[in-house]
Design a protein around this motif. Structure first.
Motif, PDB file in Angstrom:
ATOM      1  N   LYS A 178       0.833  -1.204   0.000  1.00 57.51           N
ATOM      2  CA  LYS A 178       0.000   0.000   0.000  1.00 57.51           C
ATOM      3  C   LYS A 178       0.872   1.261   0.000  1.00 57.51           C
ATOM      4  O   LYS A 178       0.539   2.266  -0.647  1.00 57.51           O
ATOM      5  CB  LYS A 178      -0.939  -0.015   1.197  1.00 57.51           C
ATOM      6  N   HIS A 179       2.012   1.206   0.700  1.00 54.59           N
ATOM      7  CA  HIS A 179       2.943   2.336   0.711  1.00 54.59           C
ATOM      8  C   HIS A 179       3.500   2.603  -0.682  1.00 54.59           C
ATOM      9  O   HIS A 179       3.559   3.756  -1.136  1.00 54.59           O
ATOM     10  CB  HIS A 179       4.083   2.037   1.688  1.00 54.59           C
ATOM     11  N   LEU A 180       3.907   1.559  -1.387  1.00 57.67           N
ATOM     12  CA  LEU A 180       4.459   1.731  -2.730  1.00 57.67           C
ATOM     13  C   LEU A 180       3.394   2.219  -3.704  1.00 57.67           C
ATOM     14  O   LEU A 180       3.680   3.025  -4.607  1.00 57.67           O
ATOM     15  CB  LEU A 180       5.071   0.412  -3.208  1.00 57.67           C
ATOM     16  N   GLU A 181       2.162   1.757  -3.536  1.00 55.20           N
ATOM     17  CA  GLU A 181       1.062   2.271  -4.354  1.00 55.20           C
ATOM     18  C   GLU A 181       0.813   3.743  -4.066  1.00 55.20           C
ATOM     19  O   GLU A 181       0.519   4.533  -4.978  1.00 55.20           O
ATOM     20  CB  GLU A 181      -0.205   1.460  -4.096  1.00 55.20           C
ATOM     21  N   ALA A 182       0.941   4.126  -2.792  1.00 55.32           N
ATOM     22  CA  ALA A 182       0.741   5.524  -2.399  1.00 55.32           C
ATOM     23  C   ALA A 182       1.808   6.423  -3.024  1.00 55.32           C
ATOM     24  O   ALA A 182       1.517   7.523  -3.506  1.00 55.32           O
ATOM     25  CB  ALA A 182       0.768   5.644  -0.877  1.00 55.32           C
ATOM     26  N   ARG A 183       3.049   5.952  -3.029  1.00 57.36           N
ATOM     27  CA  ARG A 183       4.129   6.733  -3.646  1.00 57.36           C
ATOM     28  C   ARG A 183       3.841   6.968  -5.124  1.00 57.36           C
ATOM     29  O   ARG A 183       3.990   8.086  -5.621  1.00 57.36           O
ATOM     30  CB  ARG A 183       5.468   6.011  -3.515  1.00 57.36           C
ATOM     31  N   ALA A 184       3.466   5.893  -5.829  1.00 60.40           N
ATOM     32  CA  ALA A 184       3.203   6.021  -7.267  1.00 60.40           C
ATOM     33  C   ALA A 184       2.089   7.022  -7.524  1.00 60.40           C
ATOM     34  O   ALA A 184       2.192   7.880  -8.421  1.00 60.40           O
ATOM     35  CB  ALA A 184       2.853   4.656  -7.857  1.00 60.40           C
ATOM     36  N   ALA A 185       1.024   6.950  -6.717  1.00 64.36           N
ATOM     37  CA  ALA A 185      -0.098   7.878  -6.891  1.00 64.36           C
ATOM     38  C   ALA A 185       0.339   9.311  -6.604  1.00 64.36           C
ATOM     39  O   ALA A 185      -0.079  10.256  -7.304  1.00 64.36           O
ATOM     40  CB  ALA A 185      -1.247   7.478  -5.971  1.00 64.36           C
ATOM     41  N   TRP A 186       1.165   9.486  -5.581  1.00 66.80           N
ATOM     42  CA  TRP A 186       1.657  10.838  -5.241  1.00 66.80           C
ATOM     43  C   TRP A 186       2.498  11.416  -6.377  1.00 66.80           C
ATOM     44  O   TRP A 186       2.333  12.573  -6.752  1.00 66.80           O
ATOM     45  CB  TRP A 186       2.478  10.773  -3.955  1.00 66.80           C
ATOM     46  N   TYR A 187       3.410  10.614  -6.930  1.00 66.09           N
ATOM     47  CA  TYR A 187       4.226  11.085  -8.053  1.00 66.09           C
ATOM     48  C   TYR A 187       3.335  11.498  -9.219  1.00 66.09           C
ATOM     49  O   TYR A 187       3.548  12.548  -9.844  1.00 66.09           O
ATOM     50  CB  TYR A 187       5.189   9.985  -8.513  1.00 66.09           C
ATOM     51  N   ALA A 244       0.326  11.206 -16.662  1.00 69.28           N
ATOM     52  CA  ALA A 244       0.095  12.641 -16.510  1.00 69.28           C
ATOM     53  C   ALA A 244       0.527  13.411 -17.754  1.00 69.28           C
ATOM     54  O   ALA A 244       0.029  14.512 -18.014  1.00 69.28           O
ATOM     55  CB  ALA A 244       0.841  13.159 -15.277  1.00 69.28           C
ATOM     56  N   TYR A 245       1.454  12.837 -18.526  1.00 74.58           N
ATOM     57  CA  TYR A 245       1.936  13.489 -19.740  1.00 74.58           C
ATOM     58  C   TYR A 245       1.390  12.817 -21.002  1.00 74.58           C
ATOM     59  O   TYR A 245       1.919  13.002 -22.095  1.00 74.58           O
ATOM     60  CB  TYR A 245       3.468  13.507 -19.750  1.00 74.58           C
ATOM     61  N   GLY A 246       0.328  12.015 -20.852  1.00 72.48           N
ATOM     62  CA  GLY A 246      -0.325  11.411 -22.003  1.00 72.48           C
ATOM     63  C   GLY A 246       0.479  10.334 -22.681  1.00 72.48           C
ATOM     64  O   GLY A 246       0.273  10.069 -23.881  1.00 72.48           O
ATOM     65  N   GLN A 247       1.385   9.671 -21.972  1.00 69.70           N
ATOM     66  CA  GLN A 247       2.208   8.618 -22.551  1.00 69.70           C
ATOM     67  C   GLN A 247       1.645   7.248 -22.174  1.00 69.70           C
ATOM     68  O   GLN A 247       1.091   7.066 -21.093  1.00 69.70           O
ATOM     69  CB  GLN A 247       3.652   8.732 -22.053  1.00 69.70           C
ATOM     70  N   ALA A 248       1.816   6.285 -23.049  1.00 71.40           N
ATOM     71  CA  ALA A 248       1.331   4.929 -22.794  1.00 71.40           C
ATOM     72  C   ALA A 248       2.138   4.276 -21.683  1.00 71.40           C
ATOM     73  O   ALA A 248       3.325   4.571 -21.490  1.00 71.40           O
ATOM     74  CB  ALA A 248       1.433   4.099 -24.067  1.00 71.40           C
ATOM     75  N   TYR A 253       0.143  12.444  -9.294  1.00 69.74           N
ATOM     76  CA  TYR A 253      -0.646  13.648  -9.028  1.00 69.74           C
ATOM     77  C   TYR A 253       0.252  14.889  -9.004  1.00 69.74           C
ATOM     78  O   TYR A 253      -0.122  15.948  -9.524  1.00 69.74           O
ATOM     79  CB  TYR A 253      -1.382  13.518  -7.692  1.00 69.74           C
ATOM     80  N   THR A 254       1.435  14.745  -8.414  1.00 67.92           N
ATOM     81  CA  THR A 254       2.342  15.887  -8.289  1.00 67.92           C
ATOM     82  C   THR A 254       2.798  16.394  -9.651  1.00 67.92           C
ATOM     83  O   THR A 254       2.784  17.606  -9.917  1.00 67.92           O
ATOM     84  CB  THR A 254       3.561  15.514  -7.426  1.00 67.92           C
ATOM     85  N   VAL A 255       3.200  15.491 -10.550  1.00 67.34           N
ATOM     86  CA  VAL A 255       3.678  15.961 -11.852  1.00 67.34           C
ATOM     87  C   VAL A 255       2.524  16.488 -12.702  1.00 67.34           C
ATOM     88  O   VAL A 255       2.708  17.421 -13.497  1.00 67.34           O
ATOM     89  CB  VAL A 255       4.465  14.860 -12.599  1.00 67.34           C
ATOM     90  N   ALA A 256       1.321  15.925 -12.532  1.00 67.27           N
ATOM     91  CA  ALA A 256       0.168  16.446 -13.275  1.00 67.27           C
ATOM     92  C   ALA A 256      -0.161  17.862 -12.841  1.00 67.27           C
ATOM     93  O   ALA A 256      -0.449  18.740 -13.660  1.00 67.27           O
ATOM     94  CB  ALA A 256      -1.041  15.532 -13.076  1.00 67.27           C
ATOM     95  N   SER A 257      -0.116  18.106 -11.534  1.00 68.88           N
ATOM     96  CA  SER A 257      -0.378  19.449 -11.028  1.00 68.88           C
ATOM     97  C   SER A 257       0.722  20.414 -11.459  1.00 68.88           C
ATOM     98  O   SER A 257       0.460  21.581 -11.769  1.00 68.88           O
ATOM     99  CB  SER A 257      -0.494  19.419  -9.503  1.00 68.88           C
ATOM    100  N   ALA A 258       1.963  19.925 -11.488  1.00 68.17           N
ATOM    101  CA  ALA A 258       3.070  20.769 -11.941  1.00 68.17           C
ATOM    102  C   ALA A 258       2.868  21.197 -13.393  1.00 68.17           C
ATOM    103  O   ALA A 258       2.995  22.373 -13.739  1.00 68.17           O
ATOM    104  CB  ALA A 258       4.386  20.014 -11.785  1.00 68.17           C
ATOM    105  N   ALA A 288       2.666   6.207 -13.565  1.00 66.44           N
ATOM    106  CA  ALA A 288       1.798   7.267 -13.033  1.00 66.44           C
ATOM    107  C   ALA A 288       2.206   8.619 -13.593  1.00 66.44           C
ATOM    108  O   ALA A 288       1.348   9.458 -13.916  1.00 66.44           O
ATOM    109  CB  ALA A 288       1.860   7.270 -11.510  1.00 66.44           C
ATOM    110  N   MET A 289       3.501   8.837 -13.755  1.00 66.78           N
ATOM    111  CA  MET A 289       3.977  10.107 -14.316  1.00 66.78           C
ATOM    112  C   MET A 289       3.767  10.152 -15.826  1.00 66.78           C
ATOM    113  O   MET A 289       3.408  11.201 -16.378  1.00 66.78           O
ATOM    114  CB  MET A 289       5.450  10.311 -13.956  1.00 66.78           C
ATOM    115  N   ARG A 290       3.996   9.049 -16.489  1.00 60.48           N
ATOM    116  CA  ARG A 290       3.777   9.008 -17.942  1.00 60.48           C
ATOM    117  C   ARG A 290       2.309   9.316 -18.268  1.00 60.48           C
ATOM    118  O   ARG A 290       2.013  10.024 -19.237  1.00 60.48           O
ATOM    119  CB  ARG A 290       4.170   7.633 -18.491  1.00 60.48           C
TER     120      ARG A 290
END
Length: 696
Positions: free
Chosen positions: A342-351, A407-411, A353-358, A403-405
């Motif tokens: 659950k911690h590793l899933e939380a990190r991925a989700a945080w990354y 946010a940038y529309g990448q597969a 959301y953070t880059v999408a907001s950026a 998760a970051m990809r």
């Protein structure tokens, strides 16, 4: 937006075809910079880019960054430690150019900065009397600014022909090492508008130097940092934004984003706050206290508020913002099983959301990477293959990358890192466990170390001693690398020490003895303080690490370790490490596993047969150490030829004397001007006496 044509020669890629024309403004290139990645703990290492464990960046690694979906690479870089009399070494400039070329030739943007580099600028953002890491000192802002201008003039001259894909960054985290002096900034010495005036001077020195070299540098994008590169200090940068000789539009601002409780905190909950393992709805549901949500720093709400403020303050005024570093560590040693998942899933989700907001708010997010893959790592792309296996470019954190990809529309890229990480880092325990460490040297004539280390960030002022159960055994007469070498196997030895790093990572250690004296399971209790047999600290209020080192030459053996306790003056104790959950860090010649604890310290199927060493007991030799001289008195069973040898702590011979021993008492003397720890070996026939000494 202008691009040179990639795929032709490297030199023609980098040359501007019409330097008389201004390069694009920051707002023009921002949309193409995309997602950013740091080549961290490499080019910024003072003096040696491989000194912190990472290989020099090669083509395969940089291509892997591009293939992973990144389009900007931040290159933290040292300059002062590669300079002599104010001149940057030409060979170092060429080395940096090699990395820059790899990035740009892969169609990415390169952000080249001036990093910490022993703090020559970063720790001295004040004029006159102020605080750096050593305490109260004096620093001339004019002197630092002149050095800044000189270095950037040399850097800009080296890279003058490069197009807009090369970006300069004035500093890294100016003022971040301010000591804790009860100031206004969470206990640190306050960073106020007066100090911002000094930082502005440093940024303007960089801008002046770059612009003065002309050509493409006249309008090259230069990134300037907020105080400590903290978001809450961004208003100071906005209010005193540096003046650029090129005019408006050719700079970017920089902040970093590490919401501490979620991103970095890992050594225990504090009375002021708890560690956040989980994030928003990525939580077990029964641990709200350790979940970052609501208005906590790092939550969705705080990210949107903070990044929206940066947009208003900078991007809306034509100044895009680079998040030069961002990330959250993996708590591999704190969590296991479903909680770790659950911690590793939380990190991925945080990354994600953070880059999408950026992206939405005019920010370029650059994730931090150290190359390490152990507890507390940020790594997404593998490069330390000698240590972790696989191949350069392997994705070690597929879910975070995807998760970051997204946010940038990448597969999405294929793979599953979370399940494999959970499996690798979760031990199914059966009662009390202990740590079994195996050591095997490689060199035949040089000392090597095997380290068990526990990283800390704690105040140990309340403790007076440490105790633990330990047993060690092994063979110290081999192996030799060169079996044909005369005397192969004669100088094998091994000793064990307890060490700590405290304060500004000052090293202290106390010897536990030679391996031949540690063959029975025993509880050791070492008092803290100065004096014989005690473990000293530079600063007990700031403990960084503690551990056990085995130093040896021609040694193969094992150690059993359990029940590390910290003792208070009132006789009560806290558990430092029971080894019932996970093994700590093992480095050098040490490898290990958790085993079932037992009453004798046996380790079951040992890597070697447990045998007594061939080194005779210390009691058979009396040693007298005087300045510049060591003498040894010993008994010989018969007349024979012998040798006396002094070796330093690296296993190198520093003095040697042949002698003719007679039956009975003998004395031999060696002379040396060296100081520090050493090993004295006196051998006559089949007899050998060894003793650790300190040269004076």
């Amino acid at each position: 937006m202008r691009f040179n044509t990639f795929g032709i020669t490297a030199s023609s890629i980098l040359l501007a075809t019409a330097s008389a024309f201004a390069l694009p403004k920051a707002t023009e290139i921002f949309p193409d910079m995309g997602l950013g990645y740091n080549i961290g703990n490499t080019m910024e290492v003072p003096g040696n880019p491989t000194g912190w464990g990472n290989p020099f960046p090669d083509a395969a690694y940089v291509k892997a960054i591009k293939d992973a979906g990144f389009n900007t690479v931040r290159i933290p870089c040292a300059w002062d430690s590669h300079a002599s009399n104010g001149t940057i070494n030409a060979g170092w400039l060429d080395s940096v150019k090699t990395v820059v070329d790899l990035v740009i030739n892969n169609g990415m943007y390169a952000i080249l900065n001036s990093h910490w580099d022993n703090g020559w600028l970063e720790d001295h953002v004040f004029d006159g009397e102020g605080y750096d890491k050593s305490g109260l000192v004096n620093s001339s802002a004019a002197t630092v600014a002149a050095k800044q201008e000189s270095y950037w003039k040399q850097i800009a001259t080296k890279f003058a022909a490069y197009d807009e894909h090369l970006i300069f960054a004035s500093a890294n985290e100016p003022g971040v090492n301010d000591p804790w002096n009860g100031g206004a900034d969470n206990g640190q010495w306050a960073f106020d508008s007066k100090r911002m005036t000094v930082l502005k001077q440093f940024h303007e020195a960089c801008l002046k130097a770059v612009r003065a070299t002309g050509g493409n540098n006249a309008t090259r994008i230069v990134v300037v940092q907020s105080p400590r590169t903290e978001i809450d200090k961004a208003p100071l940068l906005s209010e005193q934004y540096p003046t650029d000789p090129a005019g408006e539009g050719y700079t970017m601002a920089e902040v970093h984003f590490y919401p501490y409780q979620f991103s970095l905190m890992k050594d225990g909950d504090e009375d002021w706050g708890k560690m956040f393992y989980y994030w928003e709805d990525k939580t077990p549901g029964n641990d709200a206290a350790h979940t970052c949500s609501g208005s906590a720093l790092g939550s969705k709400k705080s990210i949107d508020n903070l990044f929206g403020g940066l947009k208003t303050r900078f991007y809306d005024k034509g100044i895009p913002v680079v998040i030069g570093e961002m990330g959250a560590i993996k708590r591999l040693d704190l969590l296991s099983g479903d909680n770790l998942k659950k911690h590793l899933e939380a990190r991925a989700a945080w990354y994600g959301y953070t880059v999408a907001s950026a992206k939405k708010n005019g920010l370029v997010p650059c994730v931090w990477d150290t190359g390490d893959e152990g507890d507390g790592n940020f790594t997404i792309i593998r490069r330390q293959v000698n240590k972790f296996g696989g191949k350069v470019g392997d994705i070690t954190d597929v879910e975070t990358l995807n998760a970051m990809r997204e946010a940038y529309g990448q597969a999405a890229v294929p793979g599953n890192s979370i399940d494999s990480t959970v499996k690798e880092n979760t031990t199914i325990l059966d009662g009390d466990m202990a740590l079994h460490i195996t050591y095997k040297t490689v060199q035949s004539d040089t000392s090597e170390a095997g380290t068990m280390r526990i990283d800390l960030s704690k105040d140990w002022s309340q403790y007076v001693a440490i105790s633990f159960d330990l047993r060690a055994a092994g063979e110290t007469a081999g192996p030799c690398m060169d079996k044909t070498r005369d005397g192969c196997g004669d100088y094998g030895w091994a000793s064990v020490s307890l060490f700590n790093m405290s304060g500004e990572w000052k090293w202290n250690e106390v010897s536990l003895g030679n391996v031949e004296d540690l063959g029975t399971l025993k509880n050791y209790k070492i008092e803290f303080g100065d004096g014989e047999g005690k473990l000293a600290f530079e600063n007990a209020a700031k403990m960084n690490a503690i551990g056990i080192n085995l130093y040896g030459t021609q040694f193969t053996g094992d150690m059993y370790l359990n029940n590390m306790l910290l003792w208070k003056a009132d006789g009560t104790a806290d558990t430092l490490q029971s080894f019932d959950t996970k093994k700590p860090k093992l480095e050098g010649i040490a490898t290990g596993e958790l085993i079932k604890a037992n009453a004798t310290g046996d380790w079951g199927k040992s890597a070697i047969a447990i045998a007594p060493t061939r080194i005779a007991a210390n009691s058979k030799m009396l040693v007298n150490v005087q300045p510049g001289m060591v003498s040894a008195t010993f008994n010989a069973t018969k007349a024979t030829r012998g040798t006396a040898t002094l070796m330093n702590s690296m296993g190198q011979v520093i003095a040697q004397q042949a002698f003719e021993a007679k039956a009975g008492a003998n004395e031999v003397q060696l002379n040396t001007n060296l100081r520090g720890p050493a090993i004295l070996i006196v051998k006559q026939g089949s007899q050998k006496n060894v003793q650790k000494i300190t040269l004076r």
